[in-house]
Scaffold this motif. Sequence first.
Motif, PDB file in Angstrom:
ATOM      1  N   TYR A 114      28.520  -5.488  12.852  1.00  0.00           N
ATOM      2  CA  TYR A 114      29.244  -5.697  14.105  1.00  0.00           C
ATOM      3  C   TYR A 114      28.384  -6.499  15.071  1.00  0.00           C
ATOM      4  CZ  TYR A 114      32.495  -2.167  12.392  1.00  0.00           C
ATOM      5  OH  TYR A 114      33.413  -1.486  11.638  1.00  0.00           O
ATOM      6  N   GLY A 115      29.036  -7.347  15.840  1.00  0.00           N
ATOM      7  CA  GLY A 115      28.332  -8.130  16.840  1.00  0.00           C
ATOM      8  C   GLY A 115      27.885  -7.268  18.007  1.00  0.00           C
ATOM      9  N   PRO A 116      27.151  -7.856  18.946  1.00  0.00           N
ATOM     10  CA  PRO A 116      26.662  -7.088  20.110  1.00  0.00           C
ATOM     11  C   PRO A 116      27.821  -6.430  20.851  1.00  0.00           C
ATOM     12  CG  PRO A 116      25.649  -9.254  20.028  1.00  0.00           C
ATOM     13  CD  PRO A 116      26.745  -9.269  19.002  1.00  0.00           C
ATOM     14  N   GLN A 117      27.626  -5.154  21.161  1.00  0.00           N
ATOM     15  CA  GLN A 117      28.621  -4.406  21.924  1.00  0.00           C
ATOM     16  C   GLN A 117      28.210  -4.480  23.398  1.00  0.00           C
ATOM     17  OE1 GLN A 117      31.353  -2.752  20.222  1.00  0.00           O
ATOM     18  NE2 GLN A 117      30.539  -4.081  18.621  1.00  0.00           N
ATOM     19  N   GLN A 118      28.815  -5.377  24.133  1.00  0.00           N
ATOM     20  CA  GLN A 118      28.383  -5.646  25.500  1.00  0.00           C
ATOM     21  C   GLN A 118      29.457  -5.269  26.510  1.00  0.00           C
ATOM     22  OE1 GLN A 118      27.517  -9.847  25.113  1.00  0.00           O
ATOM     23  NE2 GLN A 118      25.335  -9.462  24.869  1.00  0.00           N
ATOM     24  N   VAL A 119      29.002  -4.792  27.668  1.00  0.00           N
ATOM     25  CA  VAL A 119      29.883  -4.563  28.810  1.00  0.00           C
ATOM     26  C   VAL A 119      29.223  -5.197  30.026  1.00  0.00           C
ATOM     27  CG1 VAL A 119      30.821  -2.418  27.864  1.00  0.00           C
ATOM     28  CG2 VAL A 119      28.847  -2.325  29.402  1.00  0.00           C
ATOM     29  N   PHE A 120      30.021  -5.449  31.052  1.00  0.00           N
ATOM     30  CA  PHE A 120      29.495  -6.011  32.297  1.00  0.00           C
ATOM     31  C   PHE A 120      29.582  -4.958  33.385  1.00  0.00           C
ATOM     32  CE2 PHE A 120      29.858  -8.100  36.388  1.00  0.00           C
ATOM     33  CZ  PHE A 120      28.795  -8.988  36.347  1.00  0.00           C
ATOM     34  N   VAL A 121      28.479  -4.751  34.079  1.00  0.00           N
ATOM     35  CA  VAL A 121      28.434  -3.804  35.189  1.00  0.00           C
ATOM     36  C   VAL A 121      28.051  -4.586  36.443  1.00  0.00           C
ATOM     37  CG1 VAL A 121      27.460  -1.649  36.070  1.00  0.00           C
ATOM     38  CG2 VAL A 121      27.674  -1.997  33.606  1.00  0.00           C
ATOM     39  N   GLY A 126      21.928  -1.231  40.761  1.00  0.00           N
ATOM     40  CA  GLY A 126      20.589  -1.785  40.944  1.00  0.00           C
ATOM     41  C   GLY A 126      20.388  -3.119  40.263  1.00  0.00           C
ATOM     42  N   GLN A 127      20.910  -3.283  39.034  1.00  0.00           N
ATOM     43  CA  GLN A 127      20.708  -4.506  38.272  1.00  0.00           C
ATOM     44  C   GLN A 127      22.028  -4.936  37.639  1.00  0.00           C
ATOM     45  OE1 GLN A 127      17.648  -3.344  35.512  1.00  0.00           O
ATOM     46  NE2 GLN A 127      16.016  -3.467  37.019  1.00  0.00           N
ATOM     47  N   PRO A 128      22.916  -5.548  38.418  1.00  0.00           N
ATOM     48  CA  PRO A 128      24.211  -5.958  37.861  1.00  0.00           C
ATOM     49  C   PRO A 128      24.046  -7.024  36.786  1.00  0.00           C
ATOM     50  CG  PRO A 128      23.884  -6.870  40.072  1.00  0.00           C
ATOM     51  CD  PRO A 128      22.767  -5.910  39.837  1.00  0.00           C
ATOM     52  N   GLY A 129      24.934  -6.990  35.814  1.00  0.00           N
ATOM     53  CA  GLY A 129      24.900  -7.985  34.754  1.00  0.00           C
ATOM     54  C   GLY A 129      25.424  -7.419  33.452  1.00  0.00           C
ATOM     55  N   ILE A 130      25.196  -8.156  32.374  1.00  0.00           N
ATOM     56  CA  ILE A 130      25.647  -7.748  31.045  1.00  0.00           C
ATOM     57  C   ILE A 130      24.627  -6.790  30.439  1.00  0.00           C
ATOM     58  CG2 ILE A 130      26.164  -8.557  28.711  1.00  0.00           C
ATOM     59  CD1 ILE A 130      27.092 -11.192  29.940  1.00  0.00           C
ATOM     60  N   GLY A 147      20.664   0.238  36.350  1.00  0.00           N
ATOM     61  CA  GLY A 147      19.804   0.505  37.497  1.00  0.00           C
ATOM     62  C   GLY A 147      20.309   1.571  38.439  1.00  0.00           C
ATOM     63  N   GLY A 148      21.452   2.190  38.128  1.00  0.00           N
ATOM     64  CA  GLY A 148      21.972   3.250  38.979  1.00  0.00           C
ATOM     65  C   GLY A 148      22.722   2.725  40.187  1.00  0.00           C
ATOM     66  N   PHE A 149      23.314   3.651  40.927  1.00  0.00           N
ATOM     67  CA  PHE A 149      24.067   3.295  42.134  1.00  0.00           C
ATOM     68  C   PHE A 149      23.127   2.903  43.272  1.00  0.00           C
ATOM     69  CE2 PHE A 149      26.987   6.326  40.017  1.00  0.00           C
ATOM     70  CZ  PHE A 149      28.108   5.531  39.924  1.00  0.00           C
ATOM     71  N   THR A 150      23.557   1.974  44.098  1.00  0.00           N
ATOM     72  CA  THR A 150      22.844   1.691  45.342  1.00  0.00           C
ATOM     73  C   THR A 150      23.292   2.700  46.395  1.00  0.00           C
ATOM     74  OG1 THR A 150      24.506   0.193  46.267  1.00  0.00           O
ATOM     75  CG2 THR A 150      22.881  -0.763  44.748  1.00  0.00           C
TER      76      THR A 150
END
Length: 234
Positions: A114-121, A126-130, A147-150
């Motif tokens: 299976y290919g990379p299982q990615q989500v976007f946050v 703290g560290q938004p991104g894929i 990175g958790g909630f700000t």
Amino acid sequence: MRRSAAIMFASILAACASQGNPPTTVSGIPGFQPYSPNLPNYRIFPGDQLEITVYSAPELSRTVTVGPDGRIHMPLLDPIMVANRTLPEINQQIYSAMSSRLVDPSLDVFVAQYGPQQVFVGGQVGQPGIIEIPGQIDALQAVIMAGGFTSNANERQVILVRRQPSGEISSWAIDVRSGWHDPQLANLGPLQRYDVIYVPRSPIAQHNLFIQQYIREALPIDFSLFYDVRSGLN
């Protein structure tokens, strides 16, 4: 004039102070059904590797990677679109394509990897991104990995956006805060590849942002200097 502006500013602050936590909006989320034999078949995505075994012509058997365009390449055949299709559907596609080349194009198609299982946050984390999900995780765990909630995060109104197999885009608001104490109560459910998690600002943070923008951008300069929002709101 200053006195009137001060009264207006105090009223806005009072409204912020009286703003409570928003109510929980989710009691159950469609699409988060438990695993069962009734779940629809997995659909192939770019990055997945397929093992194709052609029994009557072993020299045509091979392992192929689904390209970014959703297609695979096989000898003697035109590129075949396989993205968003199930293994039985792909098997039938290749069988039909090979029927003009082979007398007996019997074959099997399996997922080799299976290919990379990615989500976007995104949003107030703290560290938004894929992020690449290591297995079956929920929205709270994805936020922690990002990175958790700000301090400005609205943990009770986290937005989940998901594309359904039919192509329809669905979204839900999740009370992730409840997951700190009881994941079942929060109805978090497992994430799926390409899910989007967006953490909005809390109501207080939104009001404070409005105040800062209003004071700095909308009021005349002598008024904005009178209200030093940097010392009063931050």
